[in-house]
Enzyme design. Sequence first.
Site, PDB file in Angstrom:
ATOM      1  N   LYS A  31      35.496  29.657  40.777  1.00 33.29           N
ATOM      2  CA  LYS A  31      34.800  29.895  42.045  1.00 33.29           C
ATOM      3  C   LYS A  31      34.546  31.390  42.240  1.00 33.29           C
ATOM      4  CE  LYS A  31      36.106  27.105  45.374  1.00 33.29           C
ATOM      5  NZ  LYS A  31      37.171  26.607  46.248  1.00 33.29           N
ATOM      6  N   ARG A  52      40.035  30.850  49.980  1.00 34.53           N
ATOM      7  CA  ARG A  52      39.677  29.730  49.113  1.00 34.53           C
ATOM      8  C   ARG A  52      40.369  29.838  47.761  1.00 34.53           C
ATOM      9  NH1 ARG A  52      33.285  30.172  48.856  1.00 34.53           N
ATOM     10  NH2 ARG A  52      33.442  27.931  48.344  1.00 34.53           N
ATOM     11  N   GLY A 111      39.717  18.864  44.982  1.00 33.02           N
ATOM     12  CA  GLY A 111      40.623  18.304  45.977  1.00 33.02           C
ATOM     13  C   GLY A 111      42.086  18.665  45.782  1.00 33.02           C
ATOM     14  N   MET A 163      43.596  21.910  45.549  1.00 33.96           N
ATOM     15  CA  MET A 163      44.161  23.037  46.282  1.00 33.96           C
ATOM     16  C   MET A 163      43.337  23.281  47.531  1.00 33.96           C
ATOM     17  SD  MET A 163      45.568  25.285  43.196  1.00 33.96           S
ATOM     18  CE  MET A 163      43.920  25.431  42.669  1.00 33.96           C
ATOM     19  N   ARG A 173      28.613  26.336  40.281  1.00 34.51           N
ATOM     20  CA  ARG A 173      29.321  26.014  39.041  1.00 34.51           C
ATOM     21  C   ARG A 173      28.426  25.101  38.198  1.00 34.51           C
ATOM     22  NH1 ARG A 173      33.779  22.461  42.221  1.00 34.51           N
ATOM     23  NH2 ARG A 173      32.301  21.041  43.181  1.00 34.51           N
ATOM     24  N   HIS A 179      43.869  -9.088  16.262  1.00 30.38           N
ATOM     25  CA  HIS A 179      42.746  -9.529  15.432  1.00 30.38           C
ATOM     26  C   HIS A 179      41.445  -9.490  16.229  1.00 30.38           C
ATOM     27  CE1 HIS A 179      40.080 -12.710  13.774  1.00 30.38           C
ATOM     28  NE2 HIS A 179      40.438 -12.141  12.621  1.00 30.38           N
ATOM     29  N   ARG A 237      35.271  -1.795  -0.794  1.00 31.65           N
ATOM     30  CA  ARG A 237      36.715  -1.802  -1.025  1.00 31.65           C
ATOM     31  C   ARG A 237      37.130  -3.150  -1.597  1.00 31.65           C
ATOM     32  NH1 ARG A 237      40.719  -1.116   3.990  1.00 31.65           N
ATOM     33  NH2 ARG A 237      40.023  -3.235   4.383  1.00 31.65           N
ATOM     34  N   GLU A 257      45.664   6.450   1.559  1.00 31.43           N
ATOM     35  CA  GLU A 257      46.284   5.975   2.790  1.00 31.43           C
ATOM     36  C   GLU A 257      47.788   5.834   2.645  1.00 31.43           C
ATOM     37  OE1 GLU A 257      44.708   2.043   3.589  1.00 31.43           O
ATOM     38  OE2 GLU A 257      44.397   1.692   1.463  1.00 31.43           O
ATOM     39  N   SER A 285      38.695   8.415  -0.255  1.00 31.43           N
ATOM     40  CA  SER A 285      38.335   8.136   1.130  1.00 31.43           C
ATOM     41  C   SER A 285      39.633   7.983   1.919  1.00 31.43           C
ATOM     42  CB  SER A 285      37.504   6.861   1.196  1.00 31.43           C
ATOM     43  OG  SER A 285      37.264   6.537   2.545  1.00 31.43           O
ATOM     44  N   ASN A 314      44.003   5.211   9.323  1.00 26.76           N
ATOM     45  CA  ASN A 314      44.827   4.322  10.139  1.00 26.76           C
ATOM     46  C   ASN A 314      46.164   4.093   9.432  1.00 26.76           C
ATOM     47  OD1 ASN A 314      42.652   4.176  11.829  1.00 26.76           O
ATOM     48  ND2 ASN A 314      41.961   2.200  11.065  1.00 26.76           N
ATOM     49  N   CYS A 360      37.407   7.133   6.359  1.00 33.65           N
ATOM     50  CA  CYS A 360      36.871   5.880   6.880  1.00 33.65           C
ATOM     51  C   CYS A 360      37.768   5.295   7.964  1.00 33.65           C
ATOM     52  CB  CYS A 360      36.649   4.873   5.757  1.00 33.65           C
ATOM     53  SG  CYS A 360      38.171   4.441   4.905  1.00 33.65           S
ATOM     54  N   TYR A 412      31.894  13.639   4.100  1.00 30.55           N
ATOM     55  CA  TYR A 412      31.309  12.778   5.122  1.00 30.55           C
ATOM     56  C   TYR A 412      32.388  12.154   5.985  1.00 30.55           C
ATOM     57  CZ  TYR A 412      32.742   8.799   2.231  1.00 30.55           C
ATOM     58  OH  TYR A 412      33.487   7.891   1.521  1.00 30.55           O
TER      59      TYR A 412
HETATM   60  P1  ADP Z   1      36.486  23.204  47.606  1.00 35.36           P
HETATM   61  O1  ADP Z   1      36.882  23.883  46.354  1.00 35.36           O
HETATM   62  O2  ADP Z   1      37.369  22.089  48.000  1.00 35.36           O
HETATM   63  O3  ADP Z   1      35.022  22.887  47.638  1.00 35.36           O
HETATM   64  P2  ADP Z   1      35.878  25.508  49.142  1.00 35.36           P
HETATM   65  O4  ADP Z   1      36.708  26.723  48.967  1.00 35.36           O
HETATM   66  O5  ADP Z   1      34.588  25.519  48.438  1.00 35.36           O
HETATM   67  O6  ADP Z   1      36.754  24.266  48.757  1.00 35.36           O
HETATM   68  O7  ADP Z   1      35.662  25.344  50.694  1.00 35.36           O
HETATM   69  C1  ADP Z   1      35.615  24.161  51.435  1.00 35.36           C
HETATM   70  C2  ADP Z   1      34.353  24.136  52.293  1.00 35.36           C
HETATM   71  O8  ADP Z   1      34.301  25.265  53.161  1.00 35.36           O
HETATM   72  C3  ADP Z   1      33.104  24.186  51.454  1.00 35.36           C
HETATM   73  O9  ADP Z   1      32.167  23.305  51.961  1.00 35.36           O
HETATM   74  C4  ADP Z   1      32.632  25.585  51.587  1.00 35.36           C
HETATM   75  O10 ADP Z   1      31.246  25.684  51.464  1.00 35.36           O
HETATM   76  C5  ADP Z   1      33.103  25.978  52.997  1.00 35.36           C
HETATM   77  N1  ADP Z   1      33.347  27.405  53.059  1.00 35.36           N
HETATM   78  C6  ADP Z   1      34.202  28.099  52.303  1.00 35.36           C
HETATM   79  N2  ADP Z   1      34.147  29.422  52.583  1.00 35.36           N
HETATM   80  C7  ADP Z   1      33.228  29.550  53.555  1.00 35.36           C
HETATM   81  C8  ADP Z   1      32.689  30.680  54.260  1.00 35.36           C
HETATM   82  N3  ADP Z   1      33.091  31.908  53.987  1.00 35.36           N
HETATM   83  N4  ADP Z   1      31.762  30.445  55.180  1.00 35.36           N
HETATM   84  C9  ADP Z   1      31.348  29.179  55.440  1.00 35.36           C
HETATM   85  N5  ADP Z   1      31.802  28.077  54.817  1.00 35.36           N
HETATM   86  C10 ADP Z   1      32.728  28.262  53.876  1.00 35.36           C
HETATM   87 MG    MG Z   2      44.400   0.421   4.748  1.00 40.91          MG
HETATM   88 MG    MG Z   3      33.614  24.067  47.211  1.00 35.67          MG
END
Ligand code: ADP
Ligand code: MG
Ligand code: MG
Length: 944
Positions: free
Chosen positions: A40, A110, A119, A121, A356, A473, A635, A806, A825, A829, A893, A913
């Site tokens: 980020k 952040r 989700g 951190m 990203r 099988h 084989r 093998e 070859s 397995n 193989c 191969y």
């Molecule tokens: P996540 O990694 O869970 O997406 P973020 O750090 O991106 O968490 O932030 C959670 C939400 O808060 C995101 O929708 C982001 O756009 C918003 N947000 C984060 N920083 C700011 C900021 N400086 N101003 C406005 N919105 C923000």
């Molecule tokens: Mg065999």
């Molecule tokens: Mg985000």
Amino acid sequence: MTTQNNPSYAAEPKSIKIPPVYLYLFSEGDGKNKKLLGGKGAGLCEMTQIGLPVPPGFVITTQACLEYFDGGFKLPEGLRDQVRQAMSQVEKSMSLGFGDSEKPLLVSIRSGAAISMPGMMDTVLNLGLNDETVRGLIKRSGDDRFGWDSYRRFISLFGEIVLKINSDLFSNAMEALKKERNATYDTTLSSFDLQGLVETFKRIIEDNVGKPIPNDPYEQLFMAIEAVFASWNGKRAVDYRREFKIIPEIANGTAVNVQAMVFGNVGEHSATGVIFTRNPSTGENVLFGDYLERAQGEDIVAGIRTPKPIFEMKQVMPEVHRELLKVRETLETHFREIQDVEFTVENGKLFMLQTRSAKMNIAAGMKTSVDLVNEGLITKEQALTRLDAAQLTQLMYSQIDPENKTQPVTVGLGVSPGAASGEVVFDADEAERQSKTHGKKIILLREQTKPEDIHGFFAAQGILTTVGGKTSHAAVVARGMGKPCVTGAGDIKINAVDESATIGDHKIIQGDVITIDGTSGKVWLGEVSMVEPEFSKDMNTILNWADKFRRLGVRTNVDTPSDAAKALRFGAEGIGLCRTERMFNAADRIGIFQEMILADSPEDRAATLRRLEPLQKEDFKAMLRVMQGFPVTIRLLDPPLHEFLPSEEEIQRQIDMLQKSKVALDNVCRLPKILRTLDPQLEPLLTGDQQMLNSLARLQKSELDKKLETLQKIRVLKEVNPMLGHRGVRLGITYPEIYETQVEAILEAAAELIKESVAVKVEIMVPNVCTAEELKRVEELIKRVEQQVTEKTGVIVPYKFGSMIEVVRACMRAGKLAEMAEFFSFGTNDLTQATFSFSREDAENKFLPLYNQLKILQDNPFEILDVKGVGRLMSITVEWGRRSRPDLEIGICGEQGGEPSSIEFCHAIGLDYVSCSPYRISIARLAAAQAAIKEKKGGHGKTV
Ligand code: ADP
Ligand code: MG
Ligand code: MG
């Protein structure tokens, strides 16, 4: 910048007083260094530096995070000062003051590690608010509802994330208030309500931690930074990293981004949204995504209101929409990759908050690869390396419609991918009848399958068994054929007596339609909608590019001409493994083959084999003809003979039945005599009947004798450990007639084709070789047969002679074996089983999952080549083998030959191969190209 890679870093003497740089302004940080700045932070730096509108801020490095842990959960020395300095820069660019009661600056805190962990951190928004600054915010915005709304959000986020208070307490208070006010949405709550909520939230804080949130914004800030650092080692994040195999080399510690807040929830012309620079499910070159008016970032994810598709923004905020289109171009030109972007609009002004690389499905991945090359943004090498080869299987099978909402009735093991619907049939003969004569689509449902069910596999769309695992099988055969298969669906109980099955209290009878998904293992009653596989134009383009870069050849493992033809269509350049036992298993052969096994003398055996030879010859001819001069590695017979006989239990059952019917038949035989005594005049009418009954009895007896003989033979052939027993070349030595017949069939087939001017390339492969002496004997046998064939046909058939590798001893004797063998070859397995000294079936069913979980073994070595052990043996074998025969042809193989990281290894140790199932050919083509490109770039090819 890279000190975090240096293990001695933490141990450096503390006497060095100049503290390292712990943070970088977005305008300064090196956006290429995701390990230090996190994904980020790196993205924010890049966007700032290419001139996109990013609210100012800075990144505290992952190194600071690691030091926080090393120092016993204390912020490293010097960090606080650096933060204060950086904050003053942010204040300046925003013309606001952190803690200023007139024009307060608010920030978000952040988290962001090198790799995104959705989700896992936390983010604290609106930090810097207290009872005074909230007044300033209200004044500045002229919107007191907005002020109180921001404050209550801050208190609950800080309470939850920093003070670890159960978030339910806040949401319950909110719900209670909404109920009191009769409000459906938070947006209906008044400014006054929200101000009251702020007081309630403050009380929750005090009740739970005994003191309020500090007023001092810096104190708030440092506490939040610590909380984000600490979250890296929280249970949630640790579990996530374990699950997704994120090791410290990939991501170590989290960075913290401190960024000026912008507000999508203020005034009329504000919004927040998430967009992709292209459609991530089709790859189509259009802006894609959603936005929500008057909302803060997290509202979109929380689903408080339904967002609108981004194209609607064109009407409402045309300028912003136009600007977004420009941003899209800037981002793609800069990153040369499709981006996944967060933005916020505050009073008509656009701000970028995150970017990203977008996660896409493979179809979209291929389309964008081709498009980006055509647009001149990336090279063909880059187009190939950005794709995940393993995902290509997604395109090779029919799949359950992603929109499907029907619930499955049970879930077994998904052992052979793809989805299929059909009428349930409980046995193979019936499956064949229903499909051949009635053209029905069939799902073969059995407790488990045996070799004699093979025609049922051909007839069925998919196979479902109630017992068995990934290598049962059913699983192995279905995978080889590329048919969907679910095994171990133990909730289904089959009732052999009335040919029905039950699941829960639902009864399934023949003809009922069910659907199985061999990927997920799910089973549905009735038909479920599906989407068909396609080999798109983009896929062809990509694979053709791949072919230009790869050095490894790609062959296939198939046993039938129709599979061979399919493999050719997918791009196979030969057959790396053709298993002849499947030919013996065909419905018209298994009987003769069983007779051969049951024969008492070599002569009898040879005589039965004579009947098989022409059938085998035709099979080989068909196969060689289809392959049009590409190499075909055949084989010789490998599995232990008992595998071709019915099970002991089955024969015993038949014997019991015959014995019971014998008693009945004996009684019936006495009937004419009794009748005659009663009425001598019946005499002329009864003689015929008596004769018929007698012959029936004789027939019955001979049938019974045959079964008893078979039972006897099964008992003789029974082995303690068949996989380590009388099989492979050992069979060829003890029953030379079998190999002679096979070789004769192969060479005659080739000779006849050569006469027809069909190009053929035959490679005869000996399985399970341990010693050079074994190989020598088979070589002599082949030479003998070759001479006969030449005499008979007048054709000299060119062929290669080689050994499967093998057995560990074969690896150790590679130099000696290569004096005779023209090719090797790797049967990885068996070689994996031999190296680990555990069997796959037992490992996967009993302890491997735990071993993986405990990290005793990283992967399943039967799926991903164990480079350190098995791989080591392979590279020694390659080296020693080529030392005695420099042009020794070497391939793999085993199943791992279709797995990308194993393919990379095979490339690195110089195999010629890889050979894999038809459905993995495209993976192999792409992965082989990726390995070659990586090596050329000087990336470390995967070696031992
Ligand atoms: P996540 O990694 O869970 O997406 P973020 O750090 O991106 O968490 O932030 C959670 C939400 O808060 C995101 O929708 C982001 O756009 C918003 N947000 C984060 N920083 C700011 C900021 N400086 N101003 C406005 N919105 C923000
Ligand atoms: Mg065999
Ligand atoms: Mg985000």
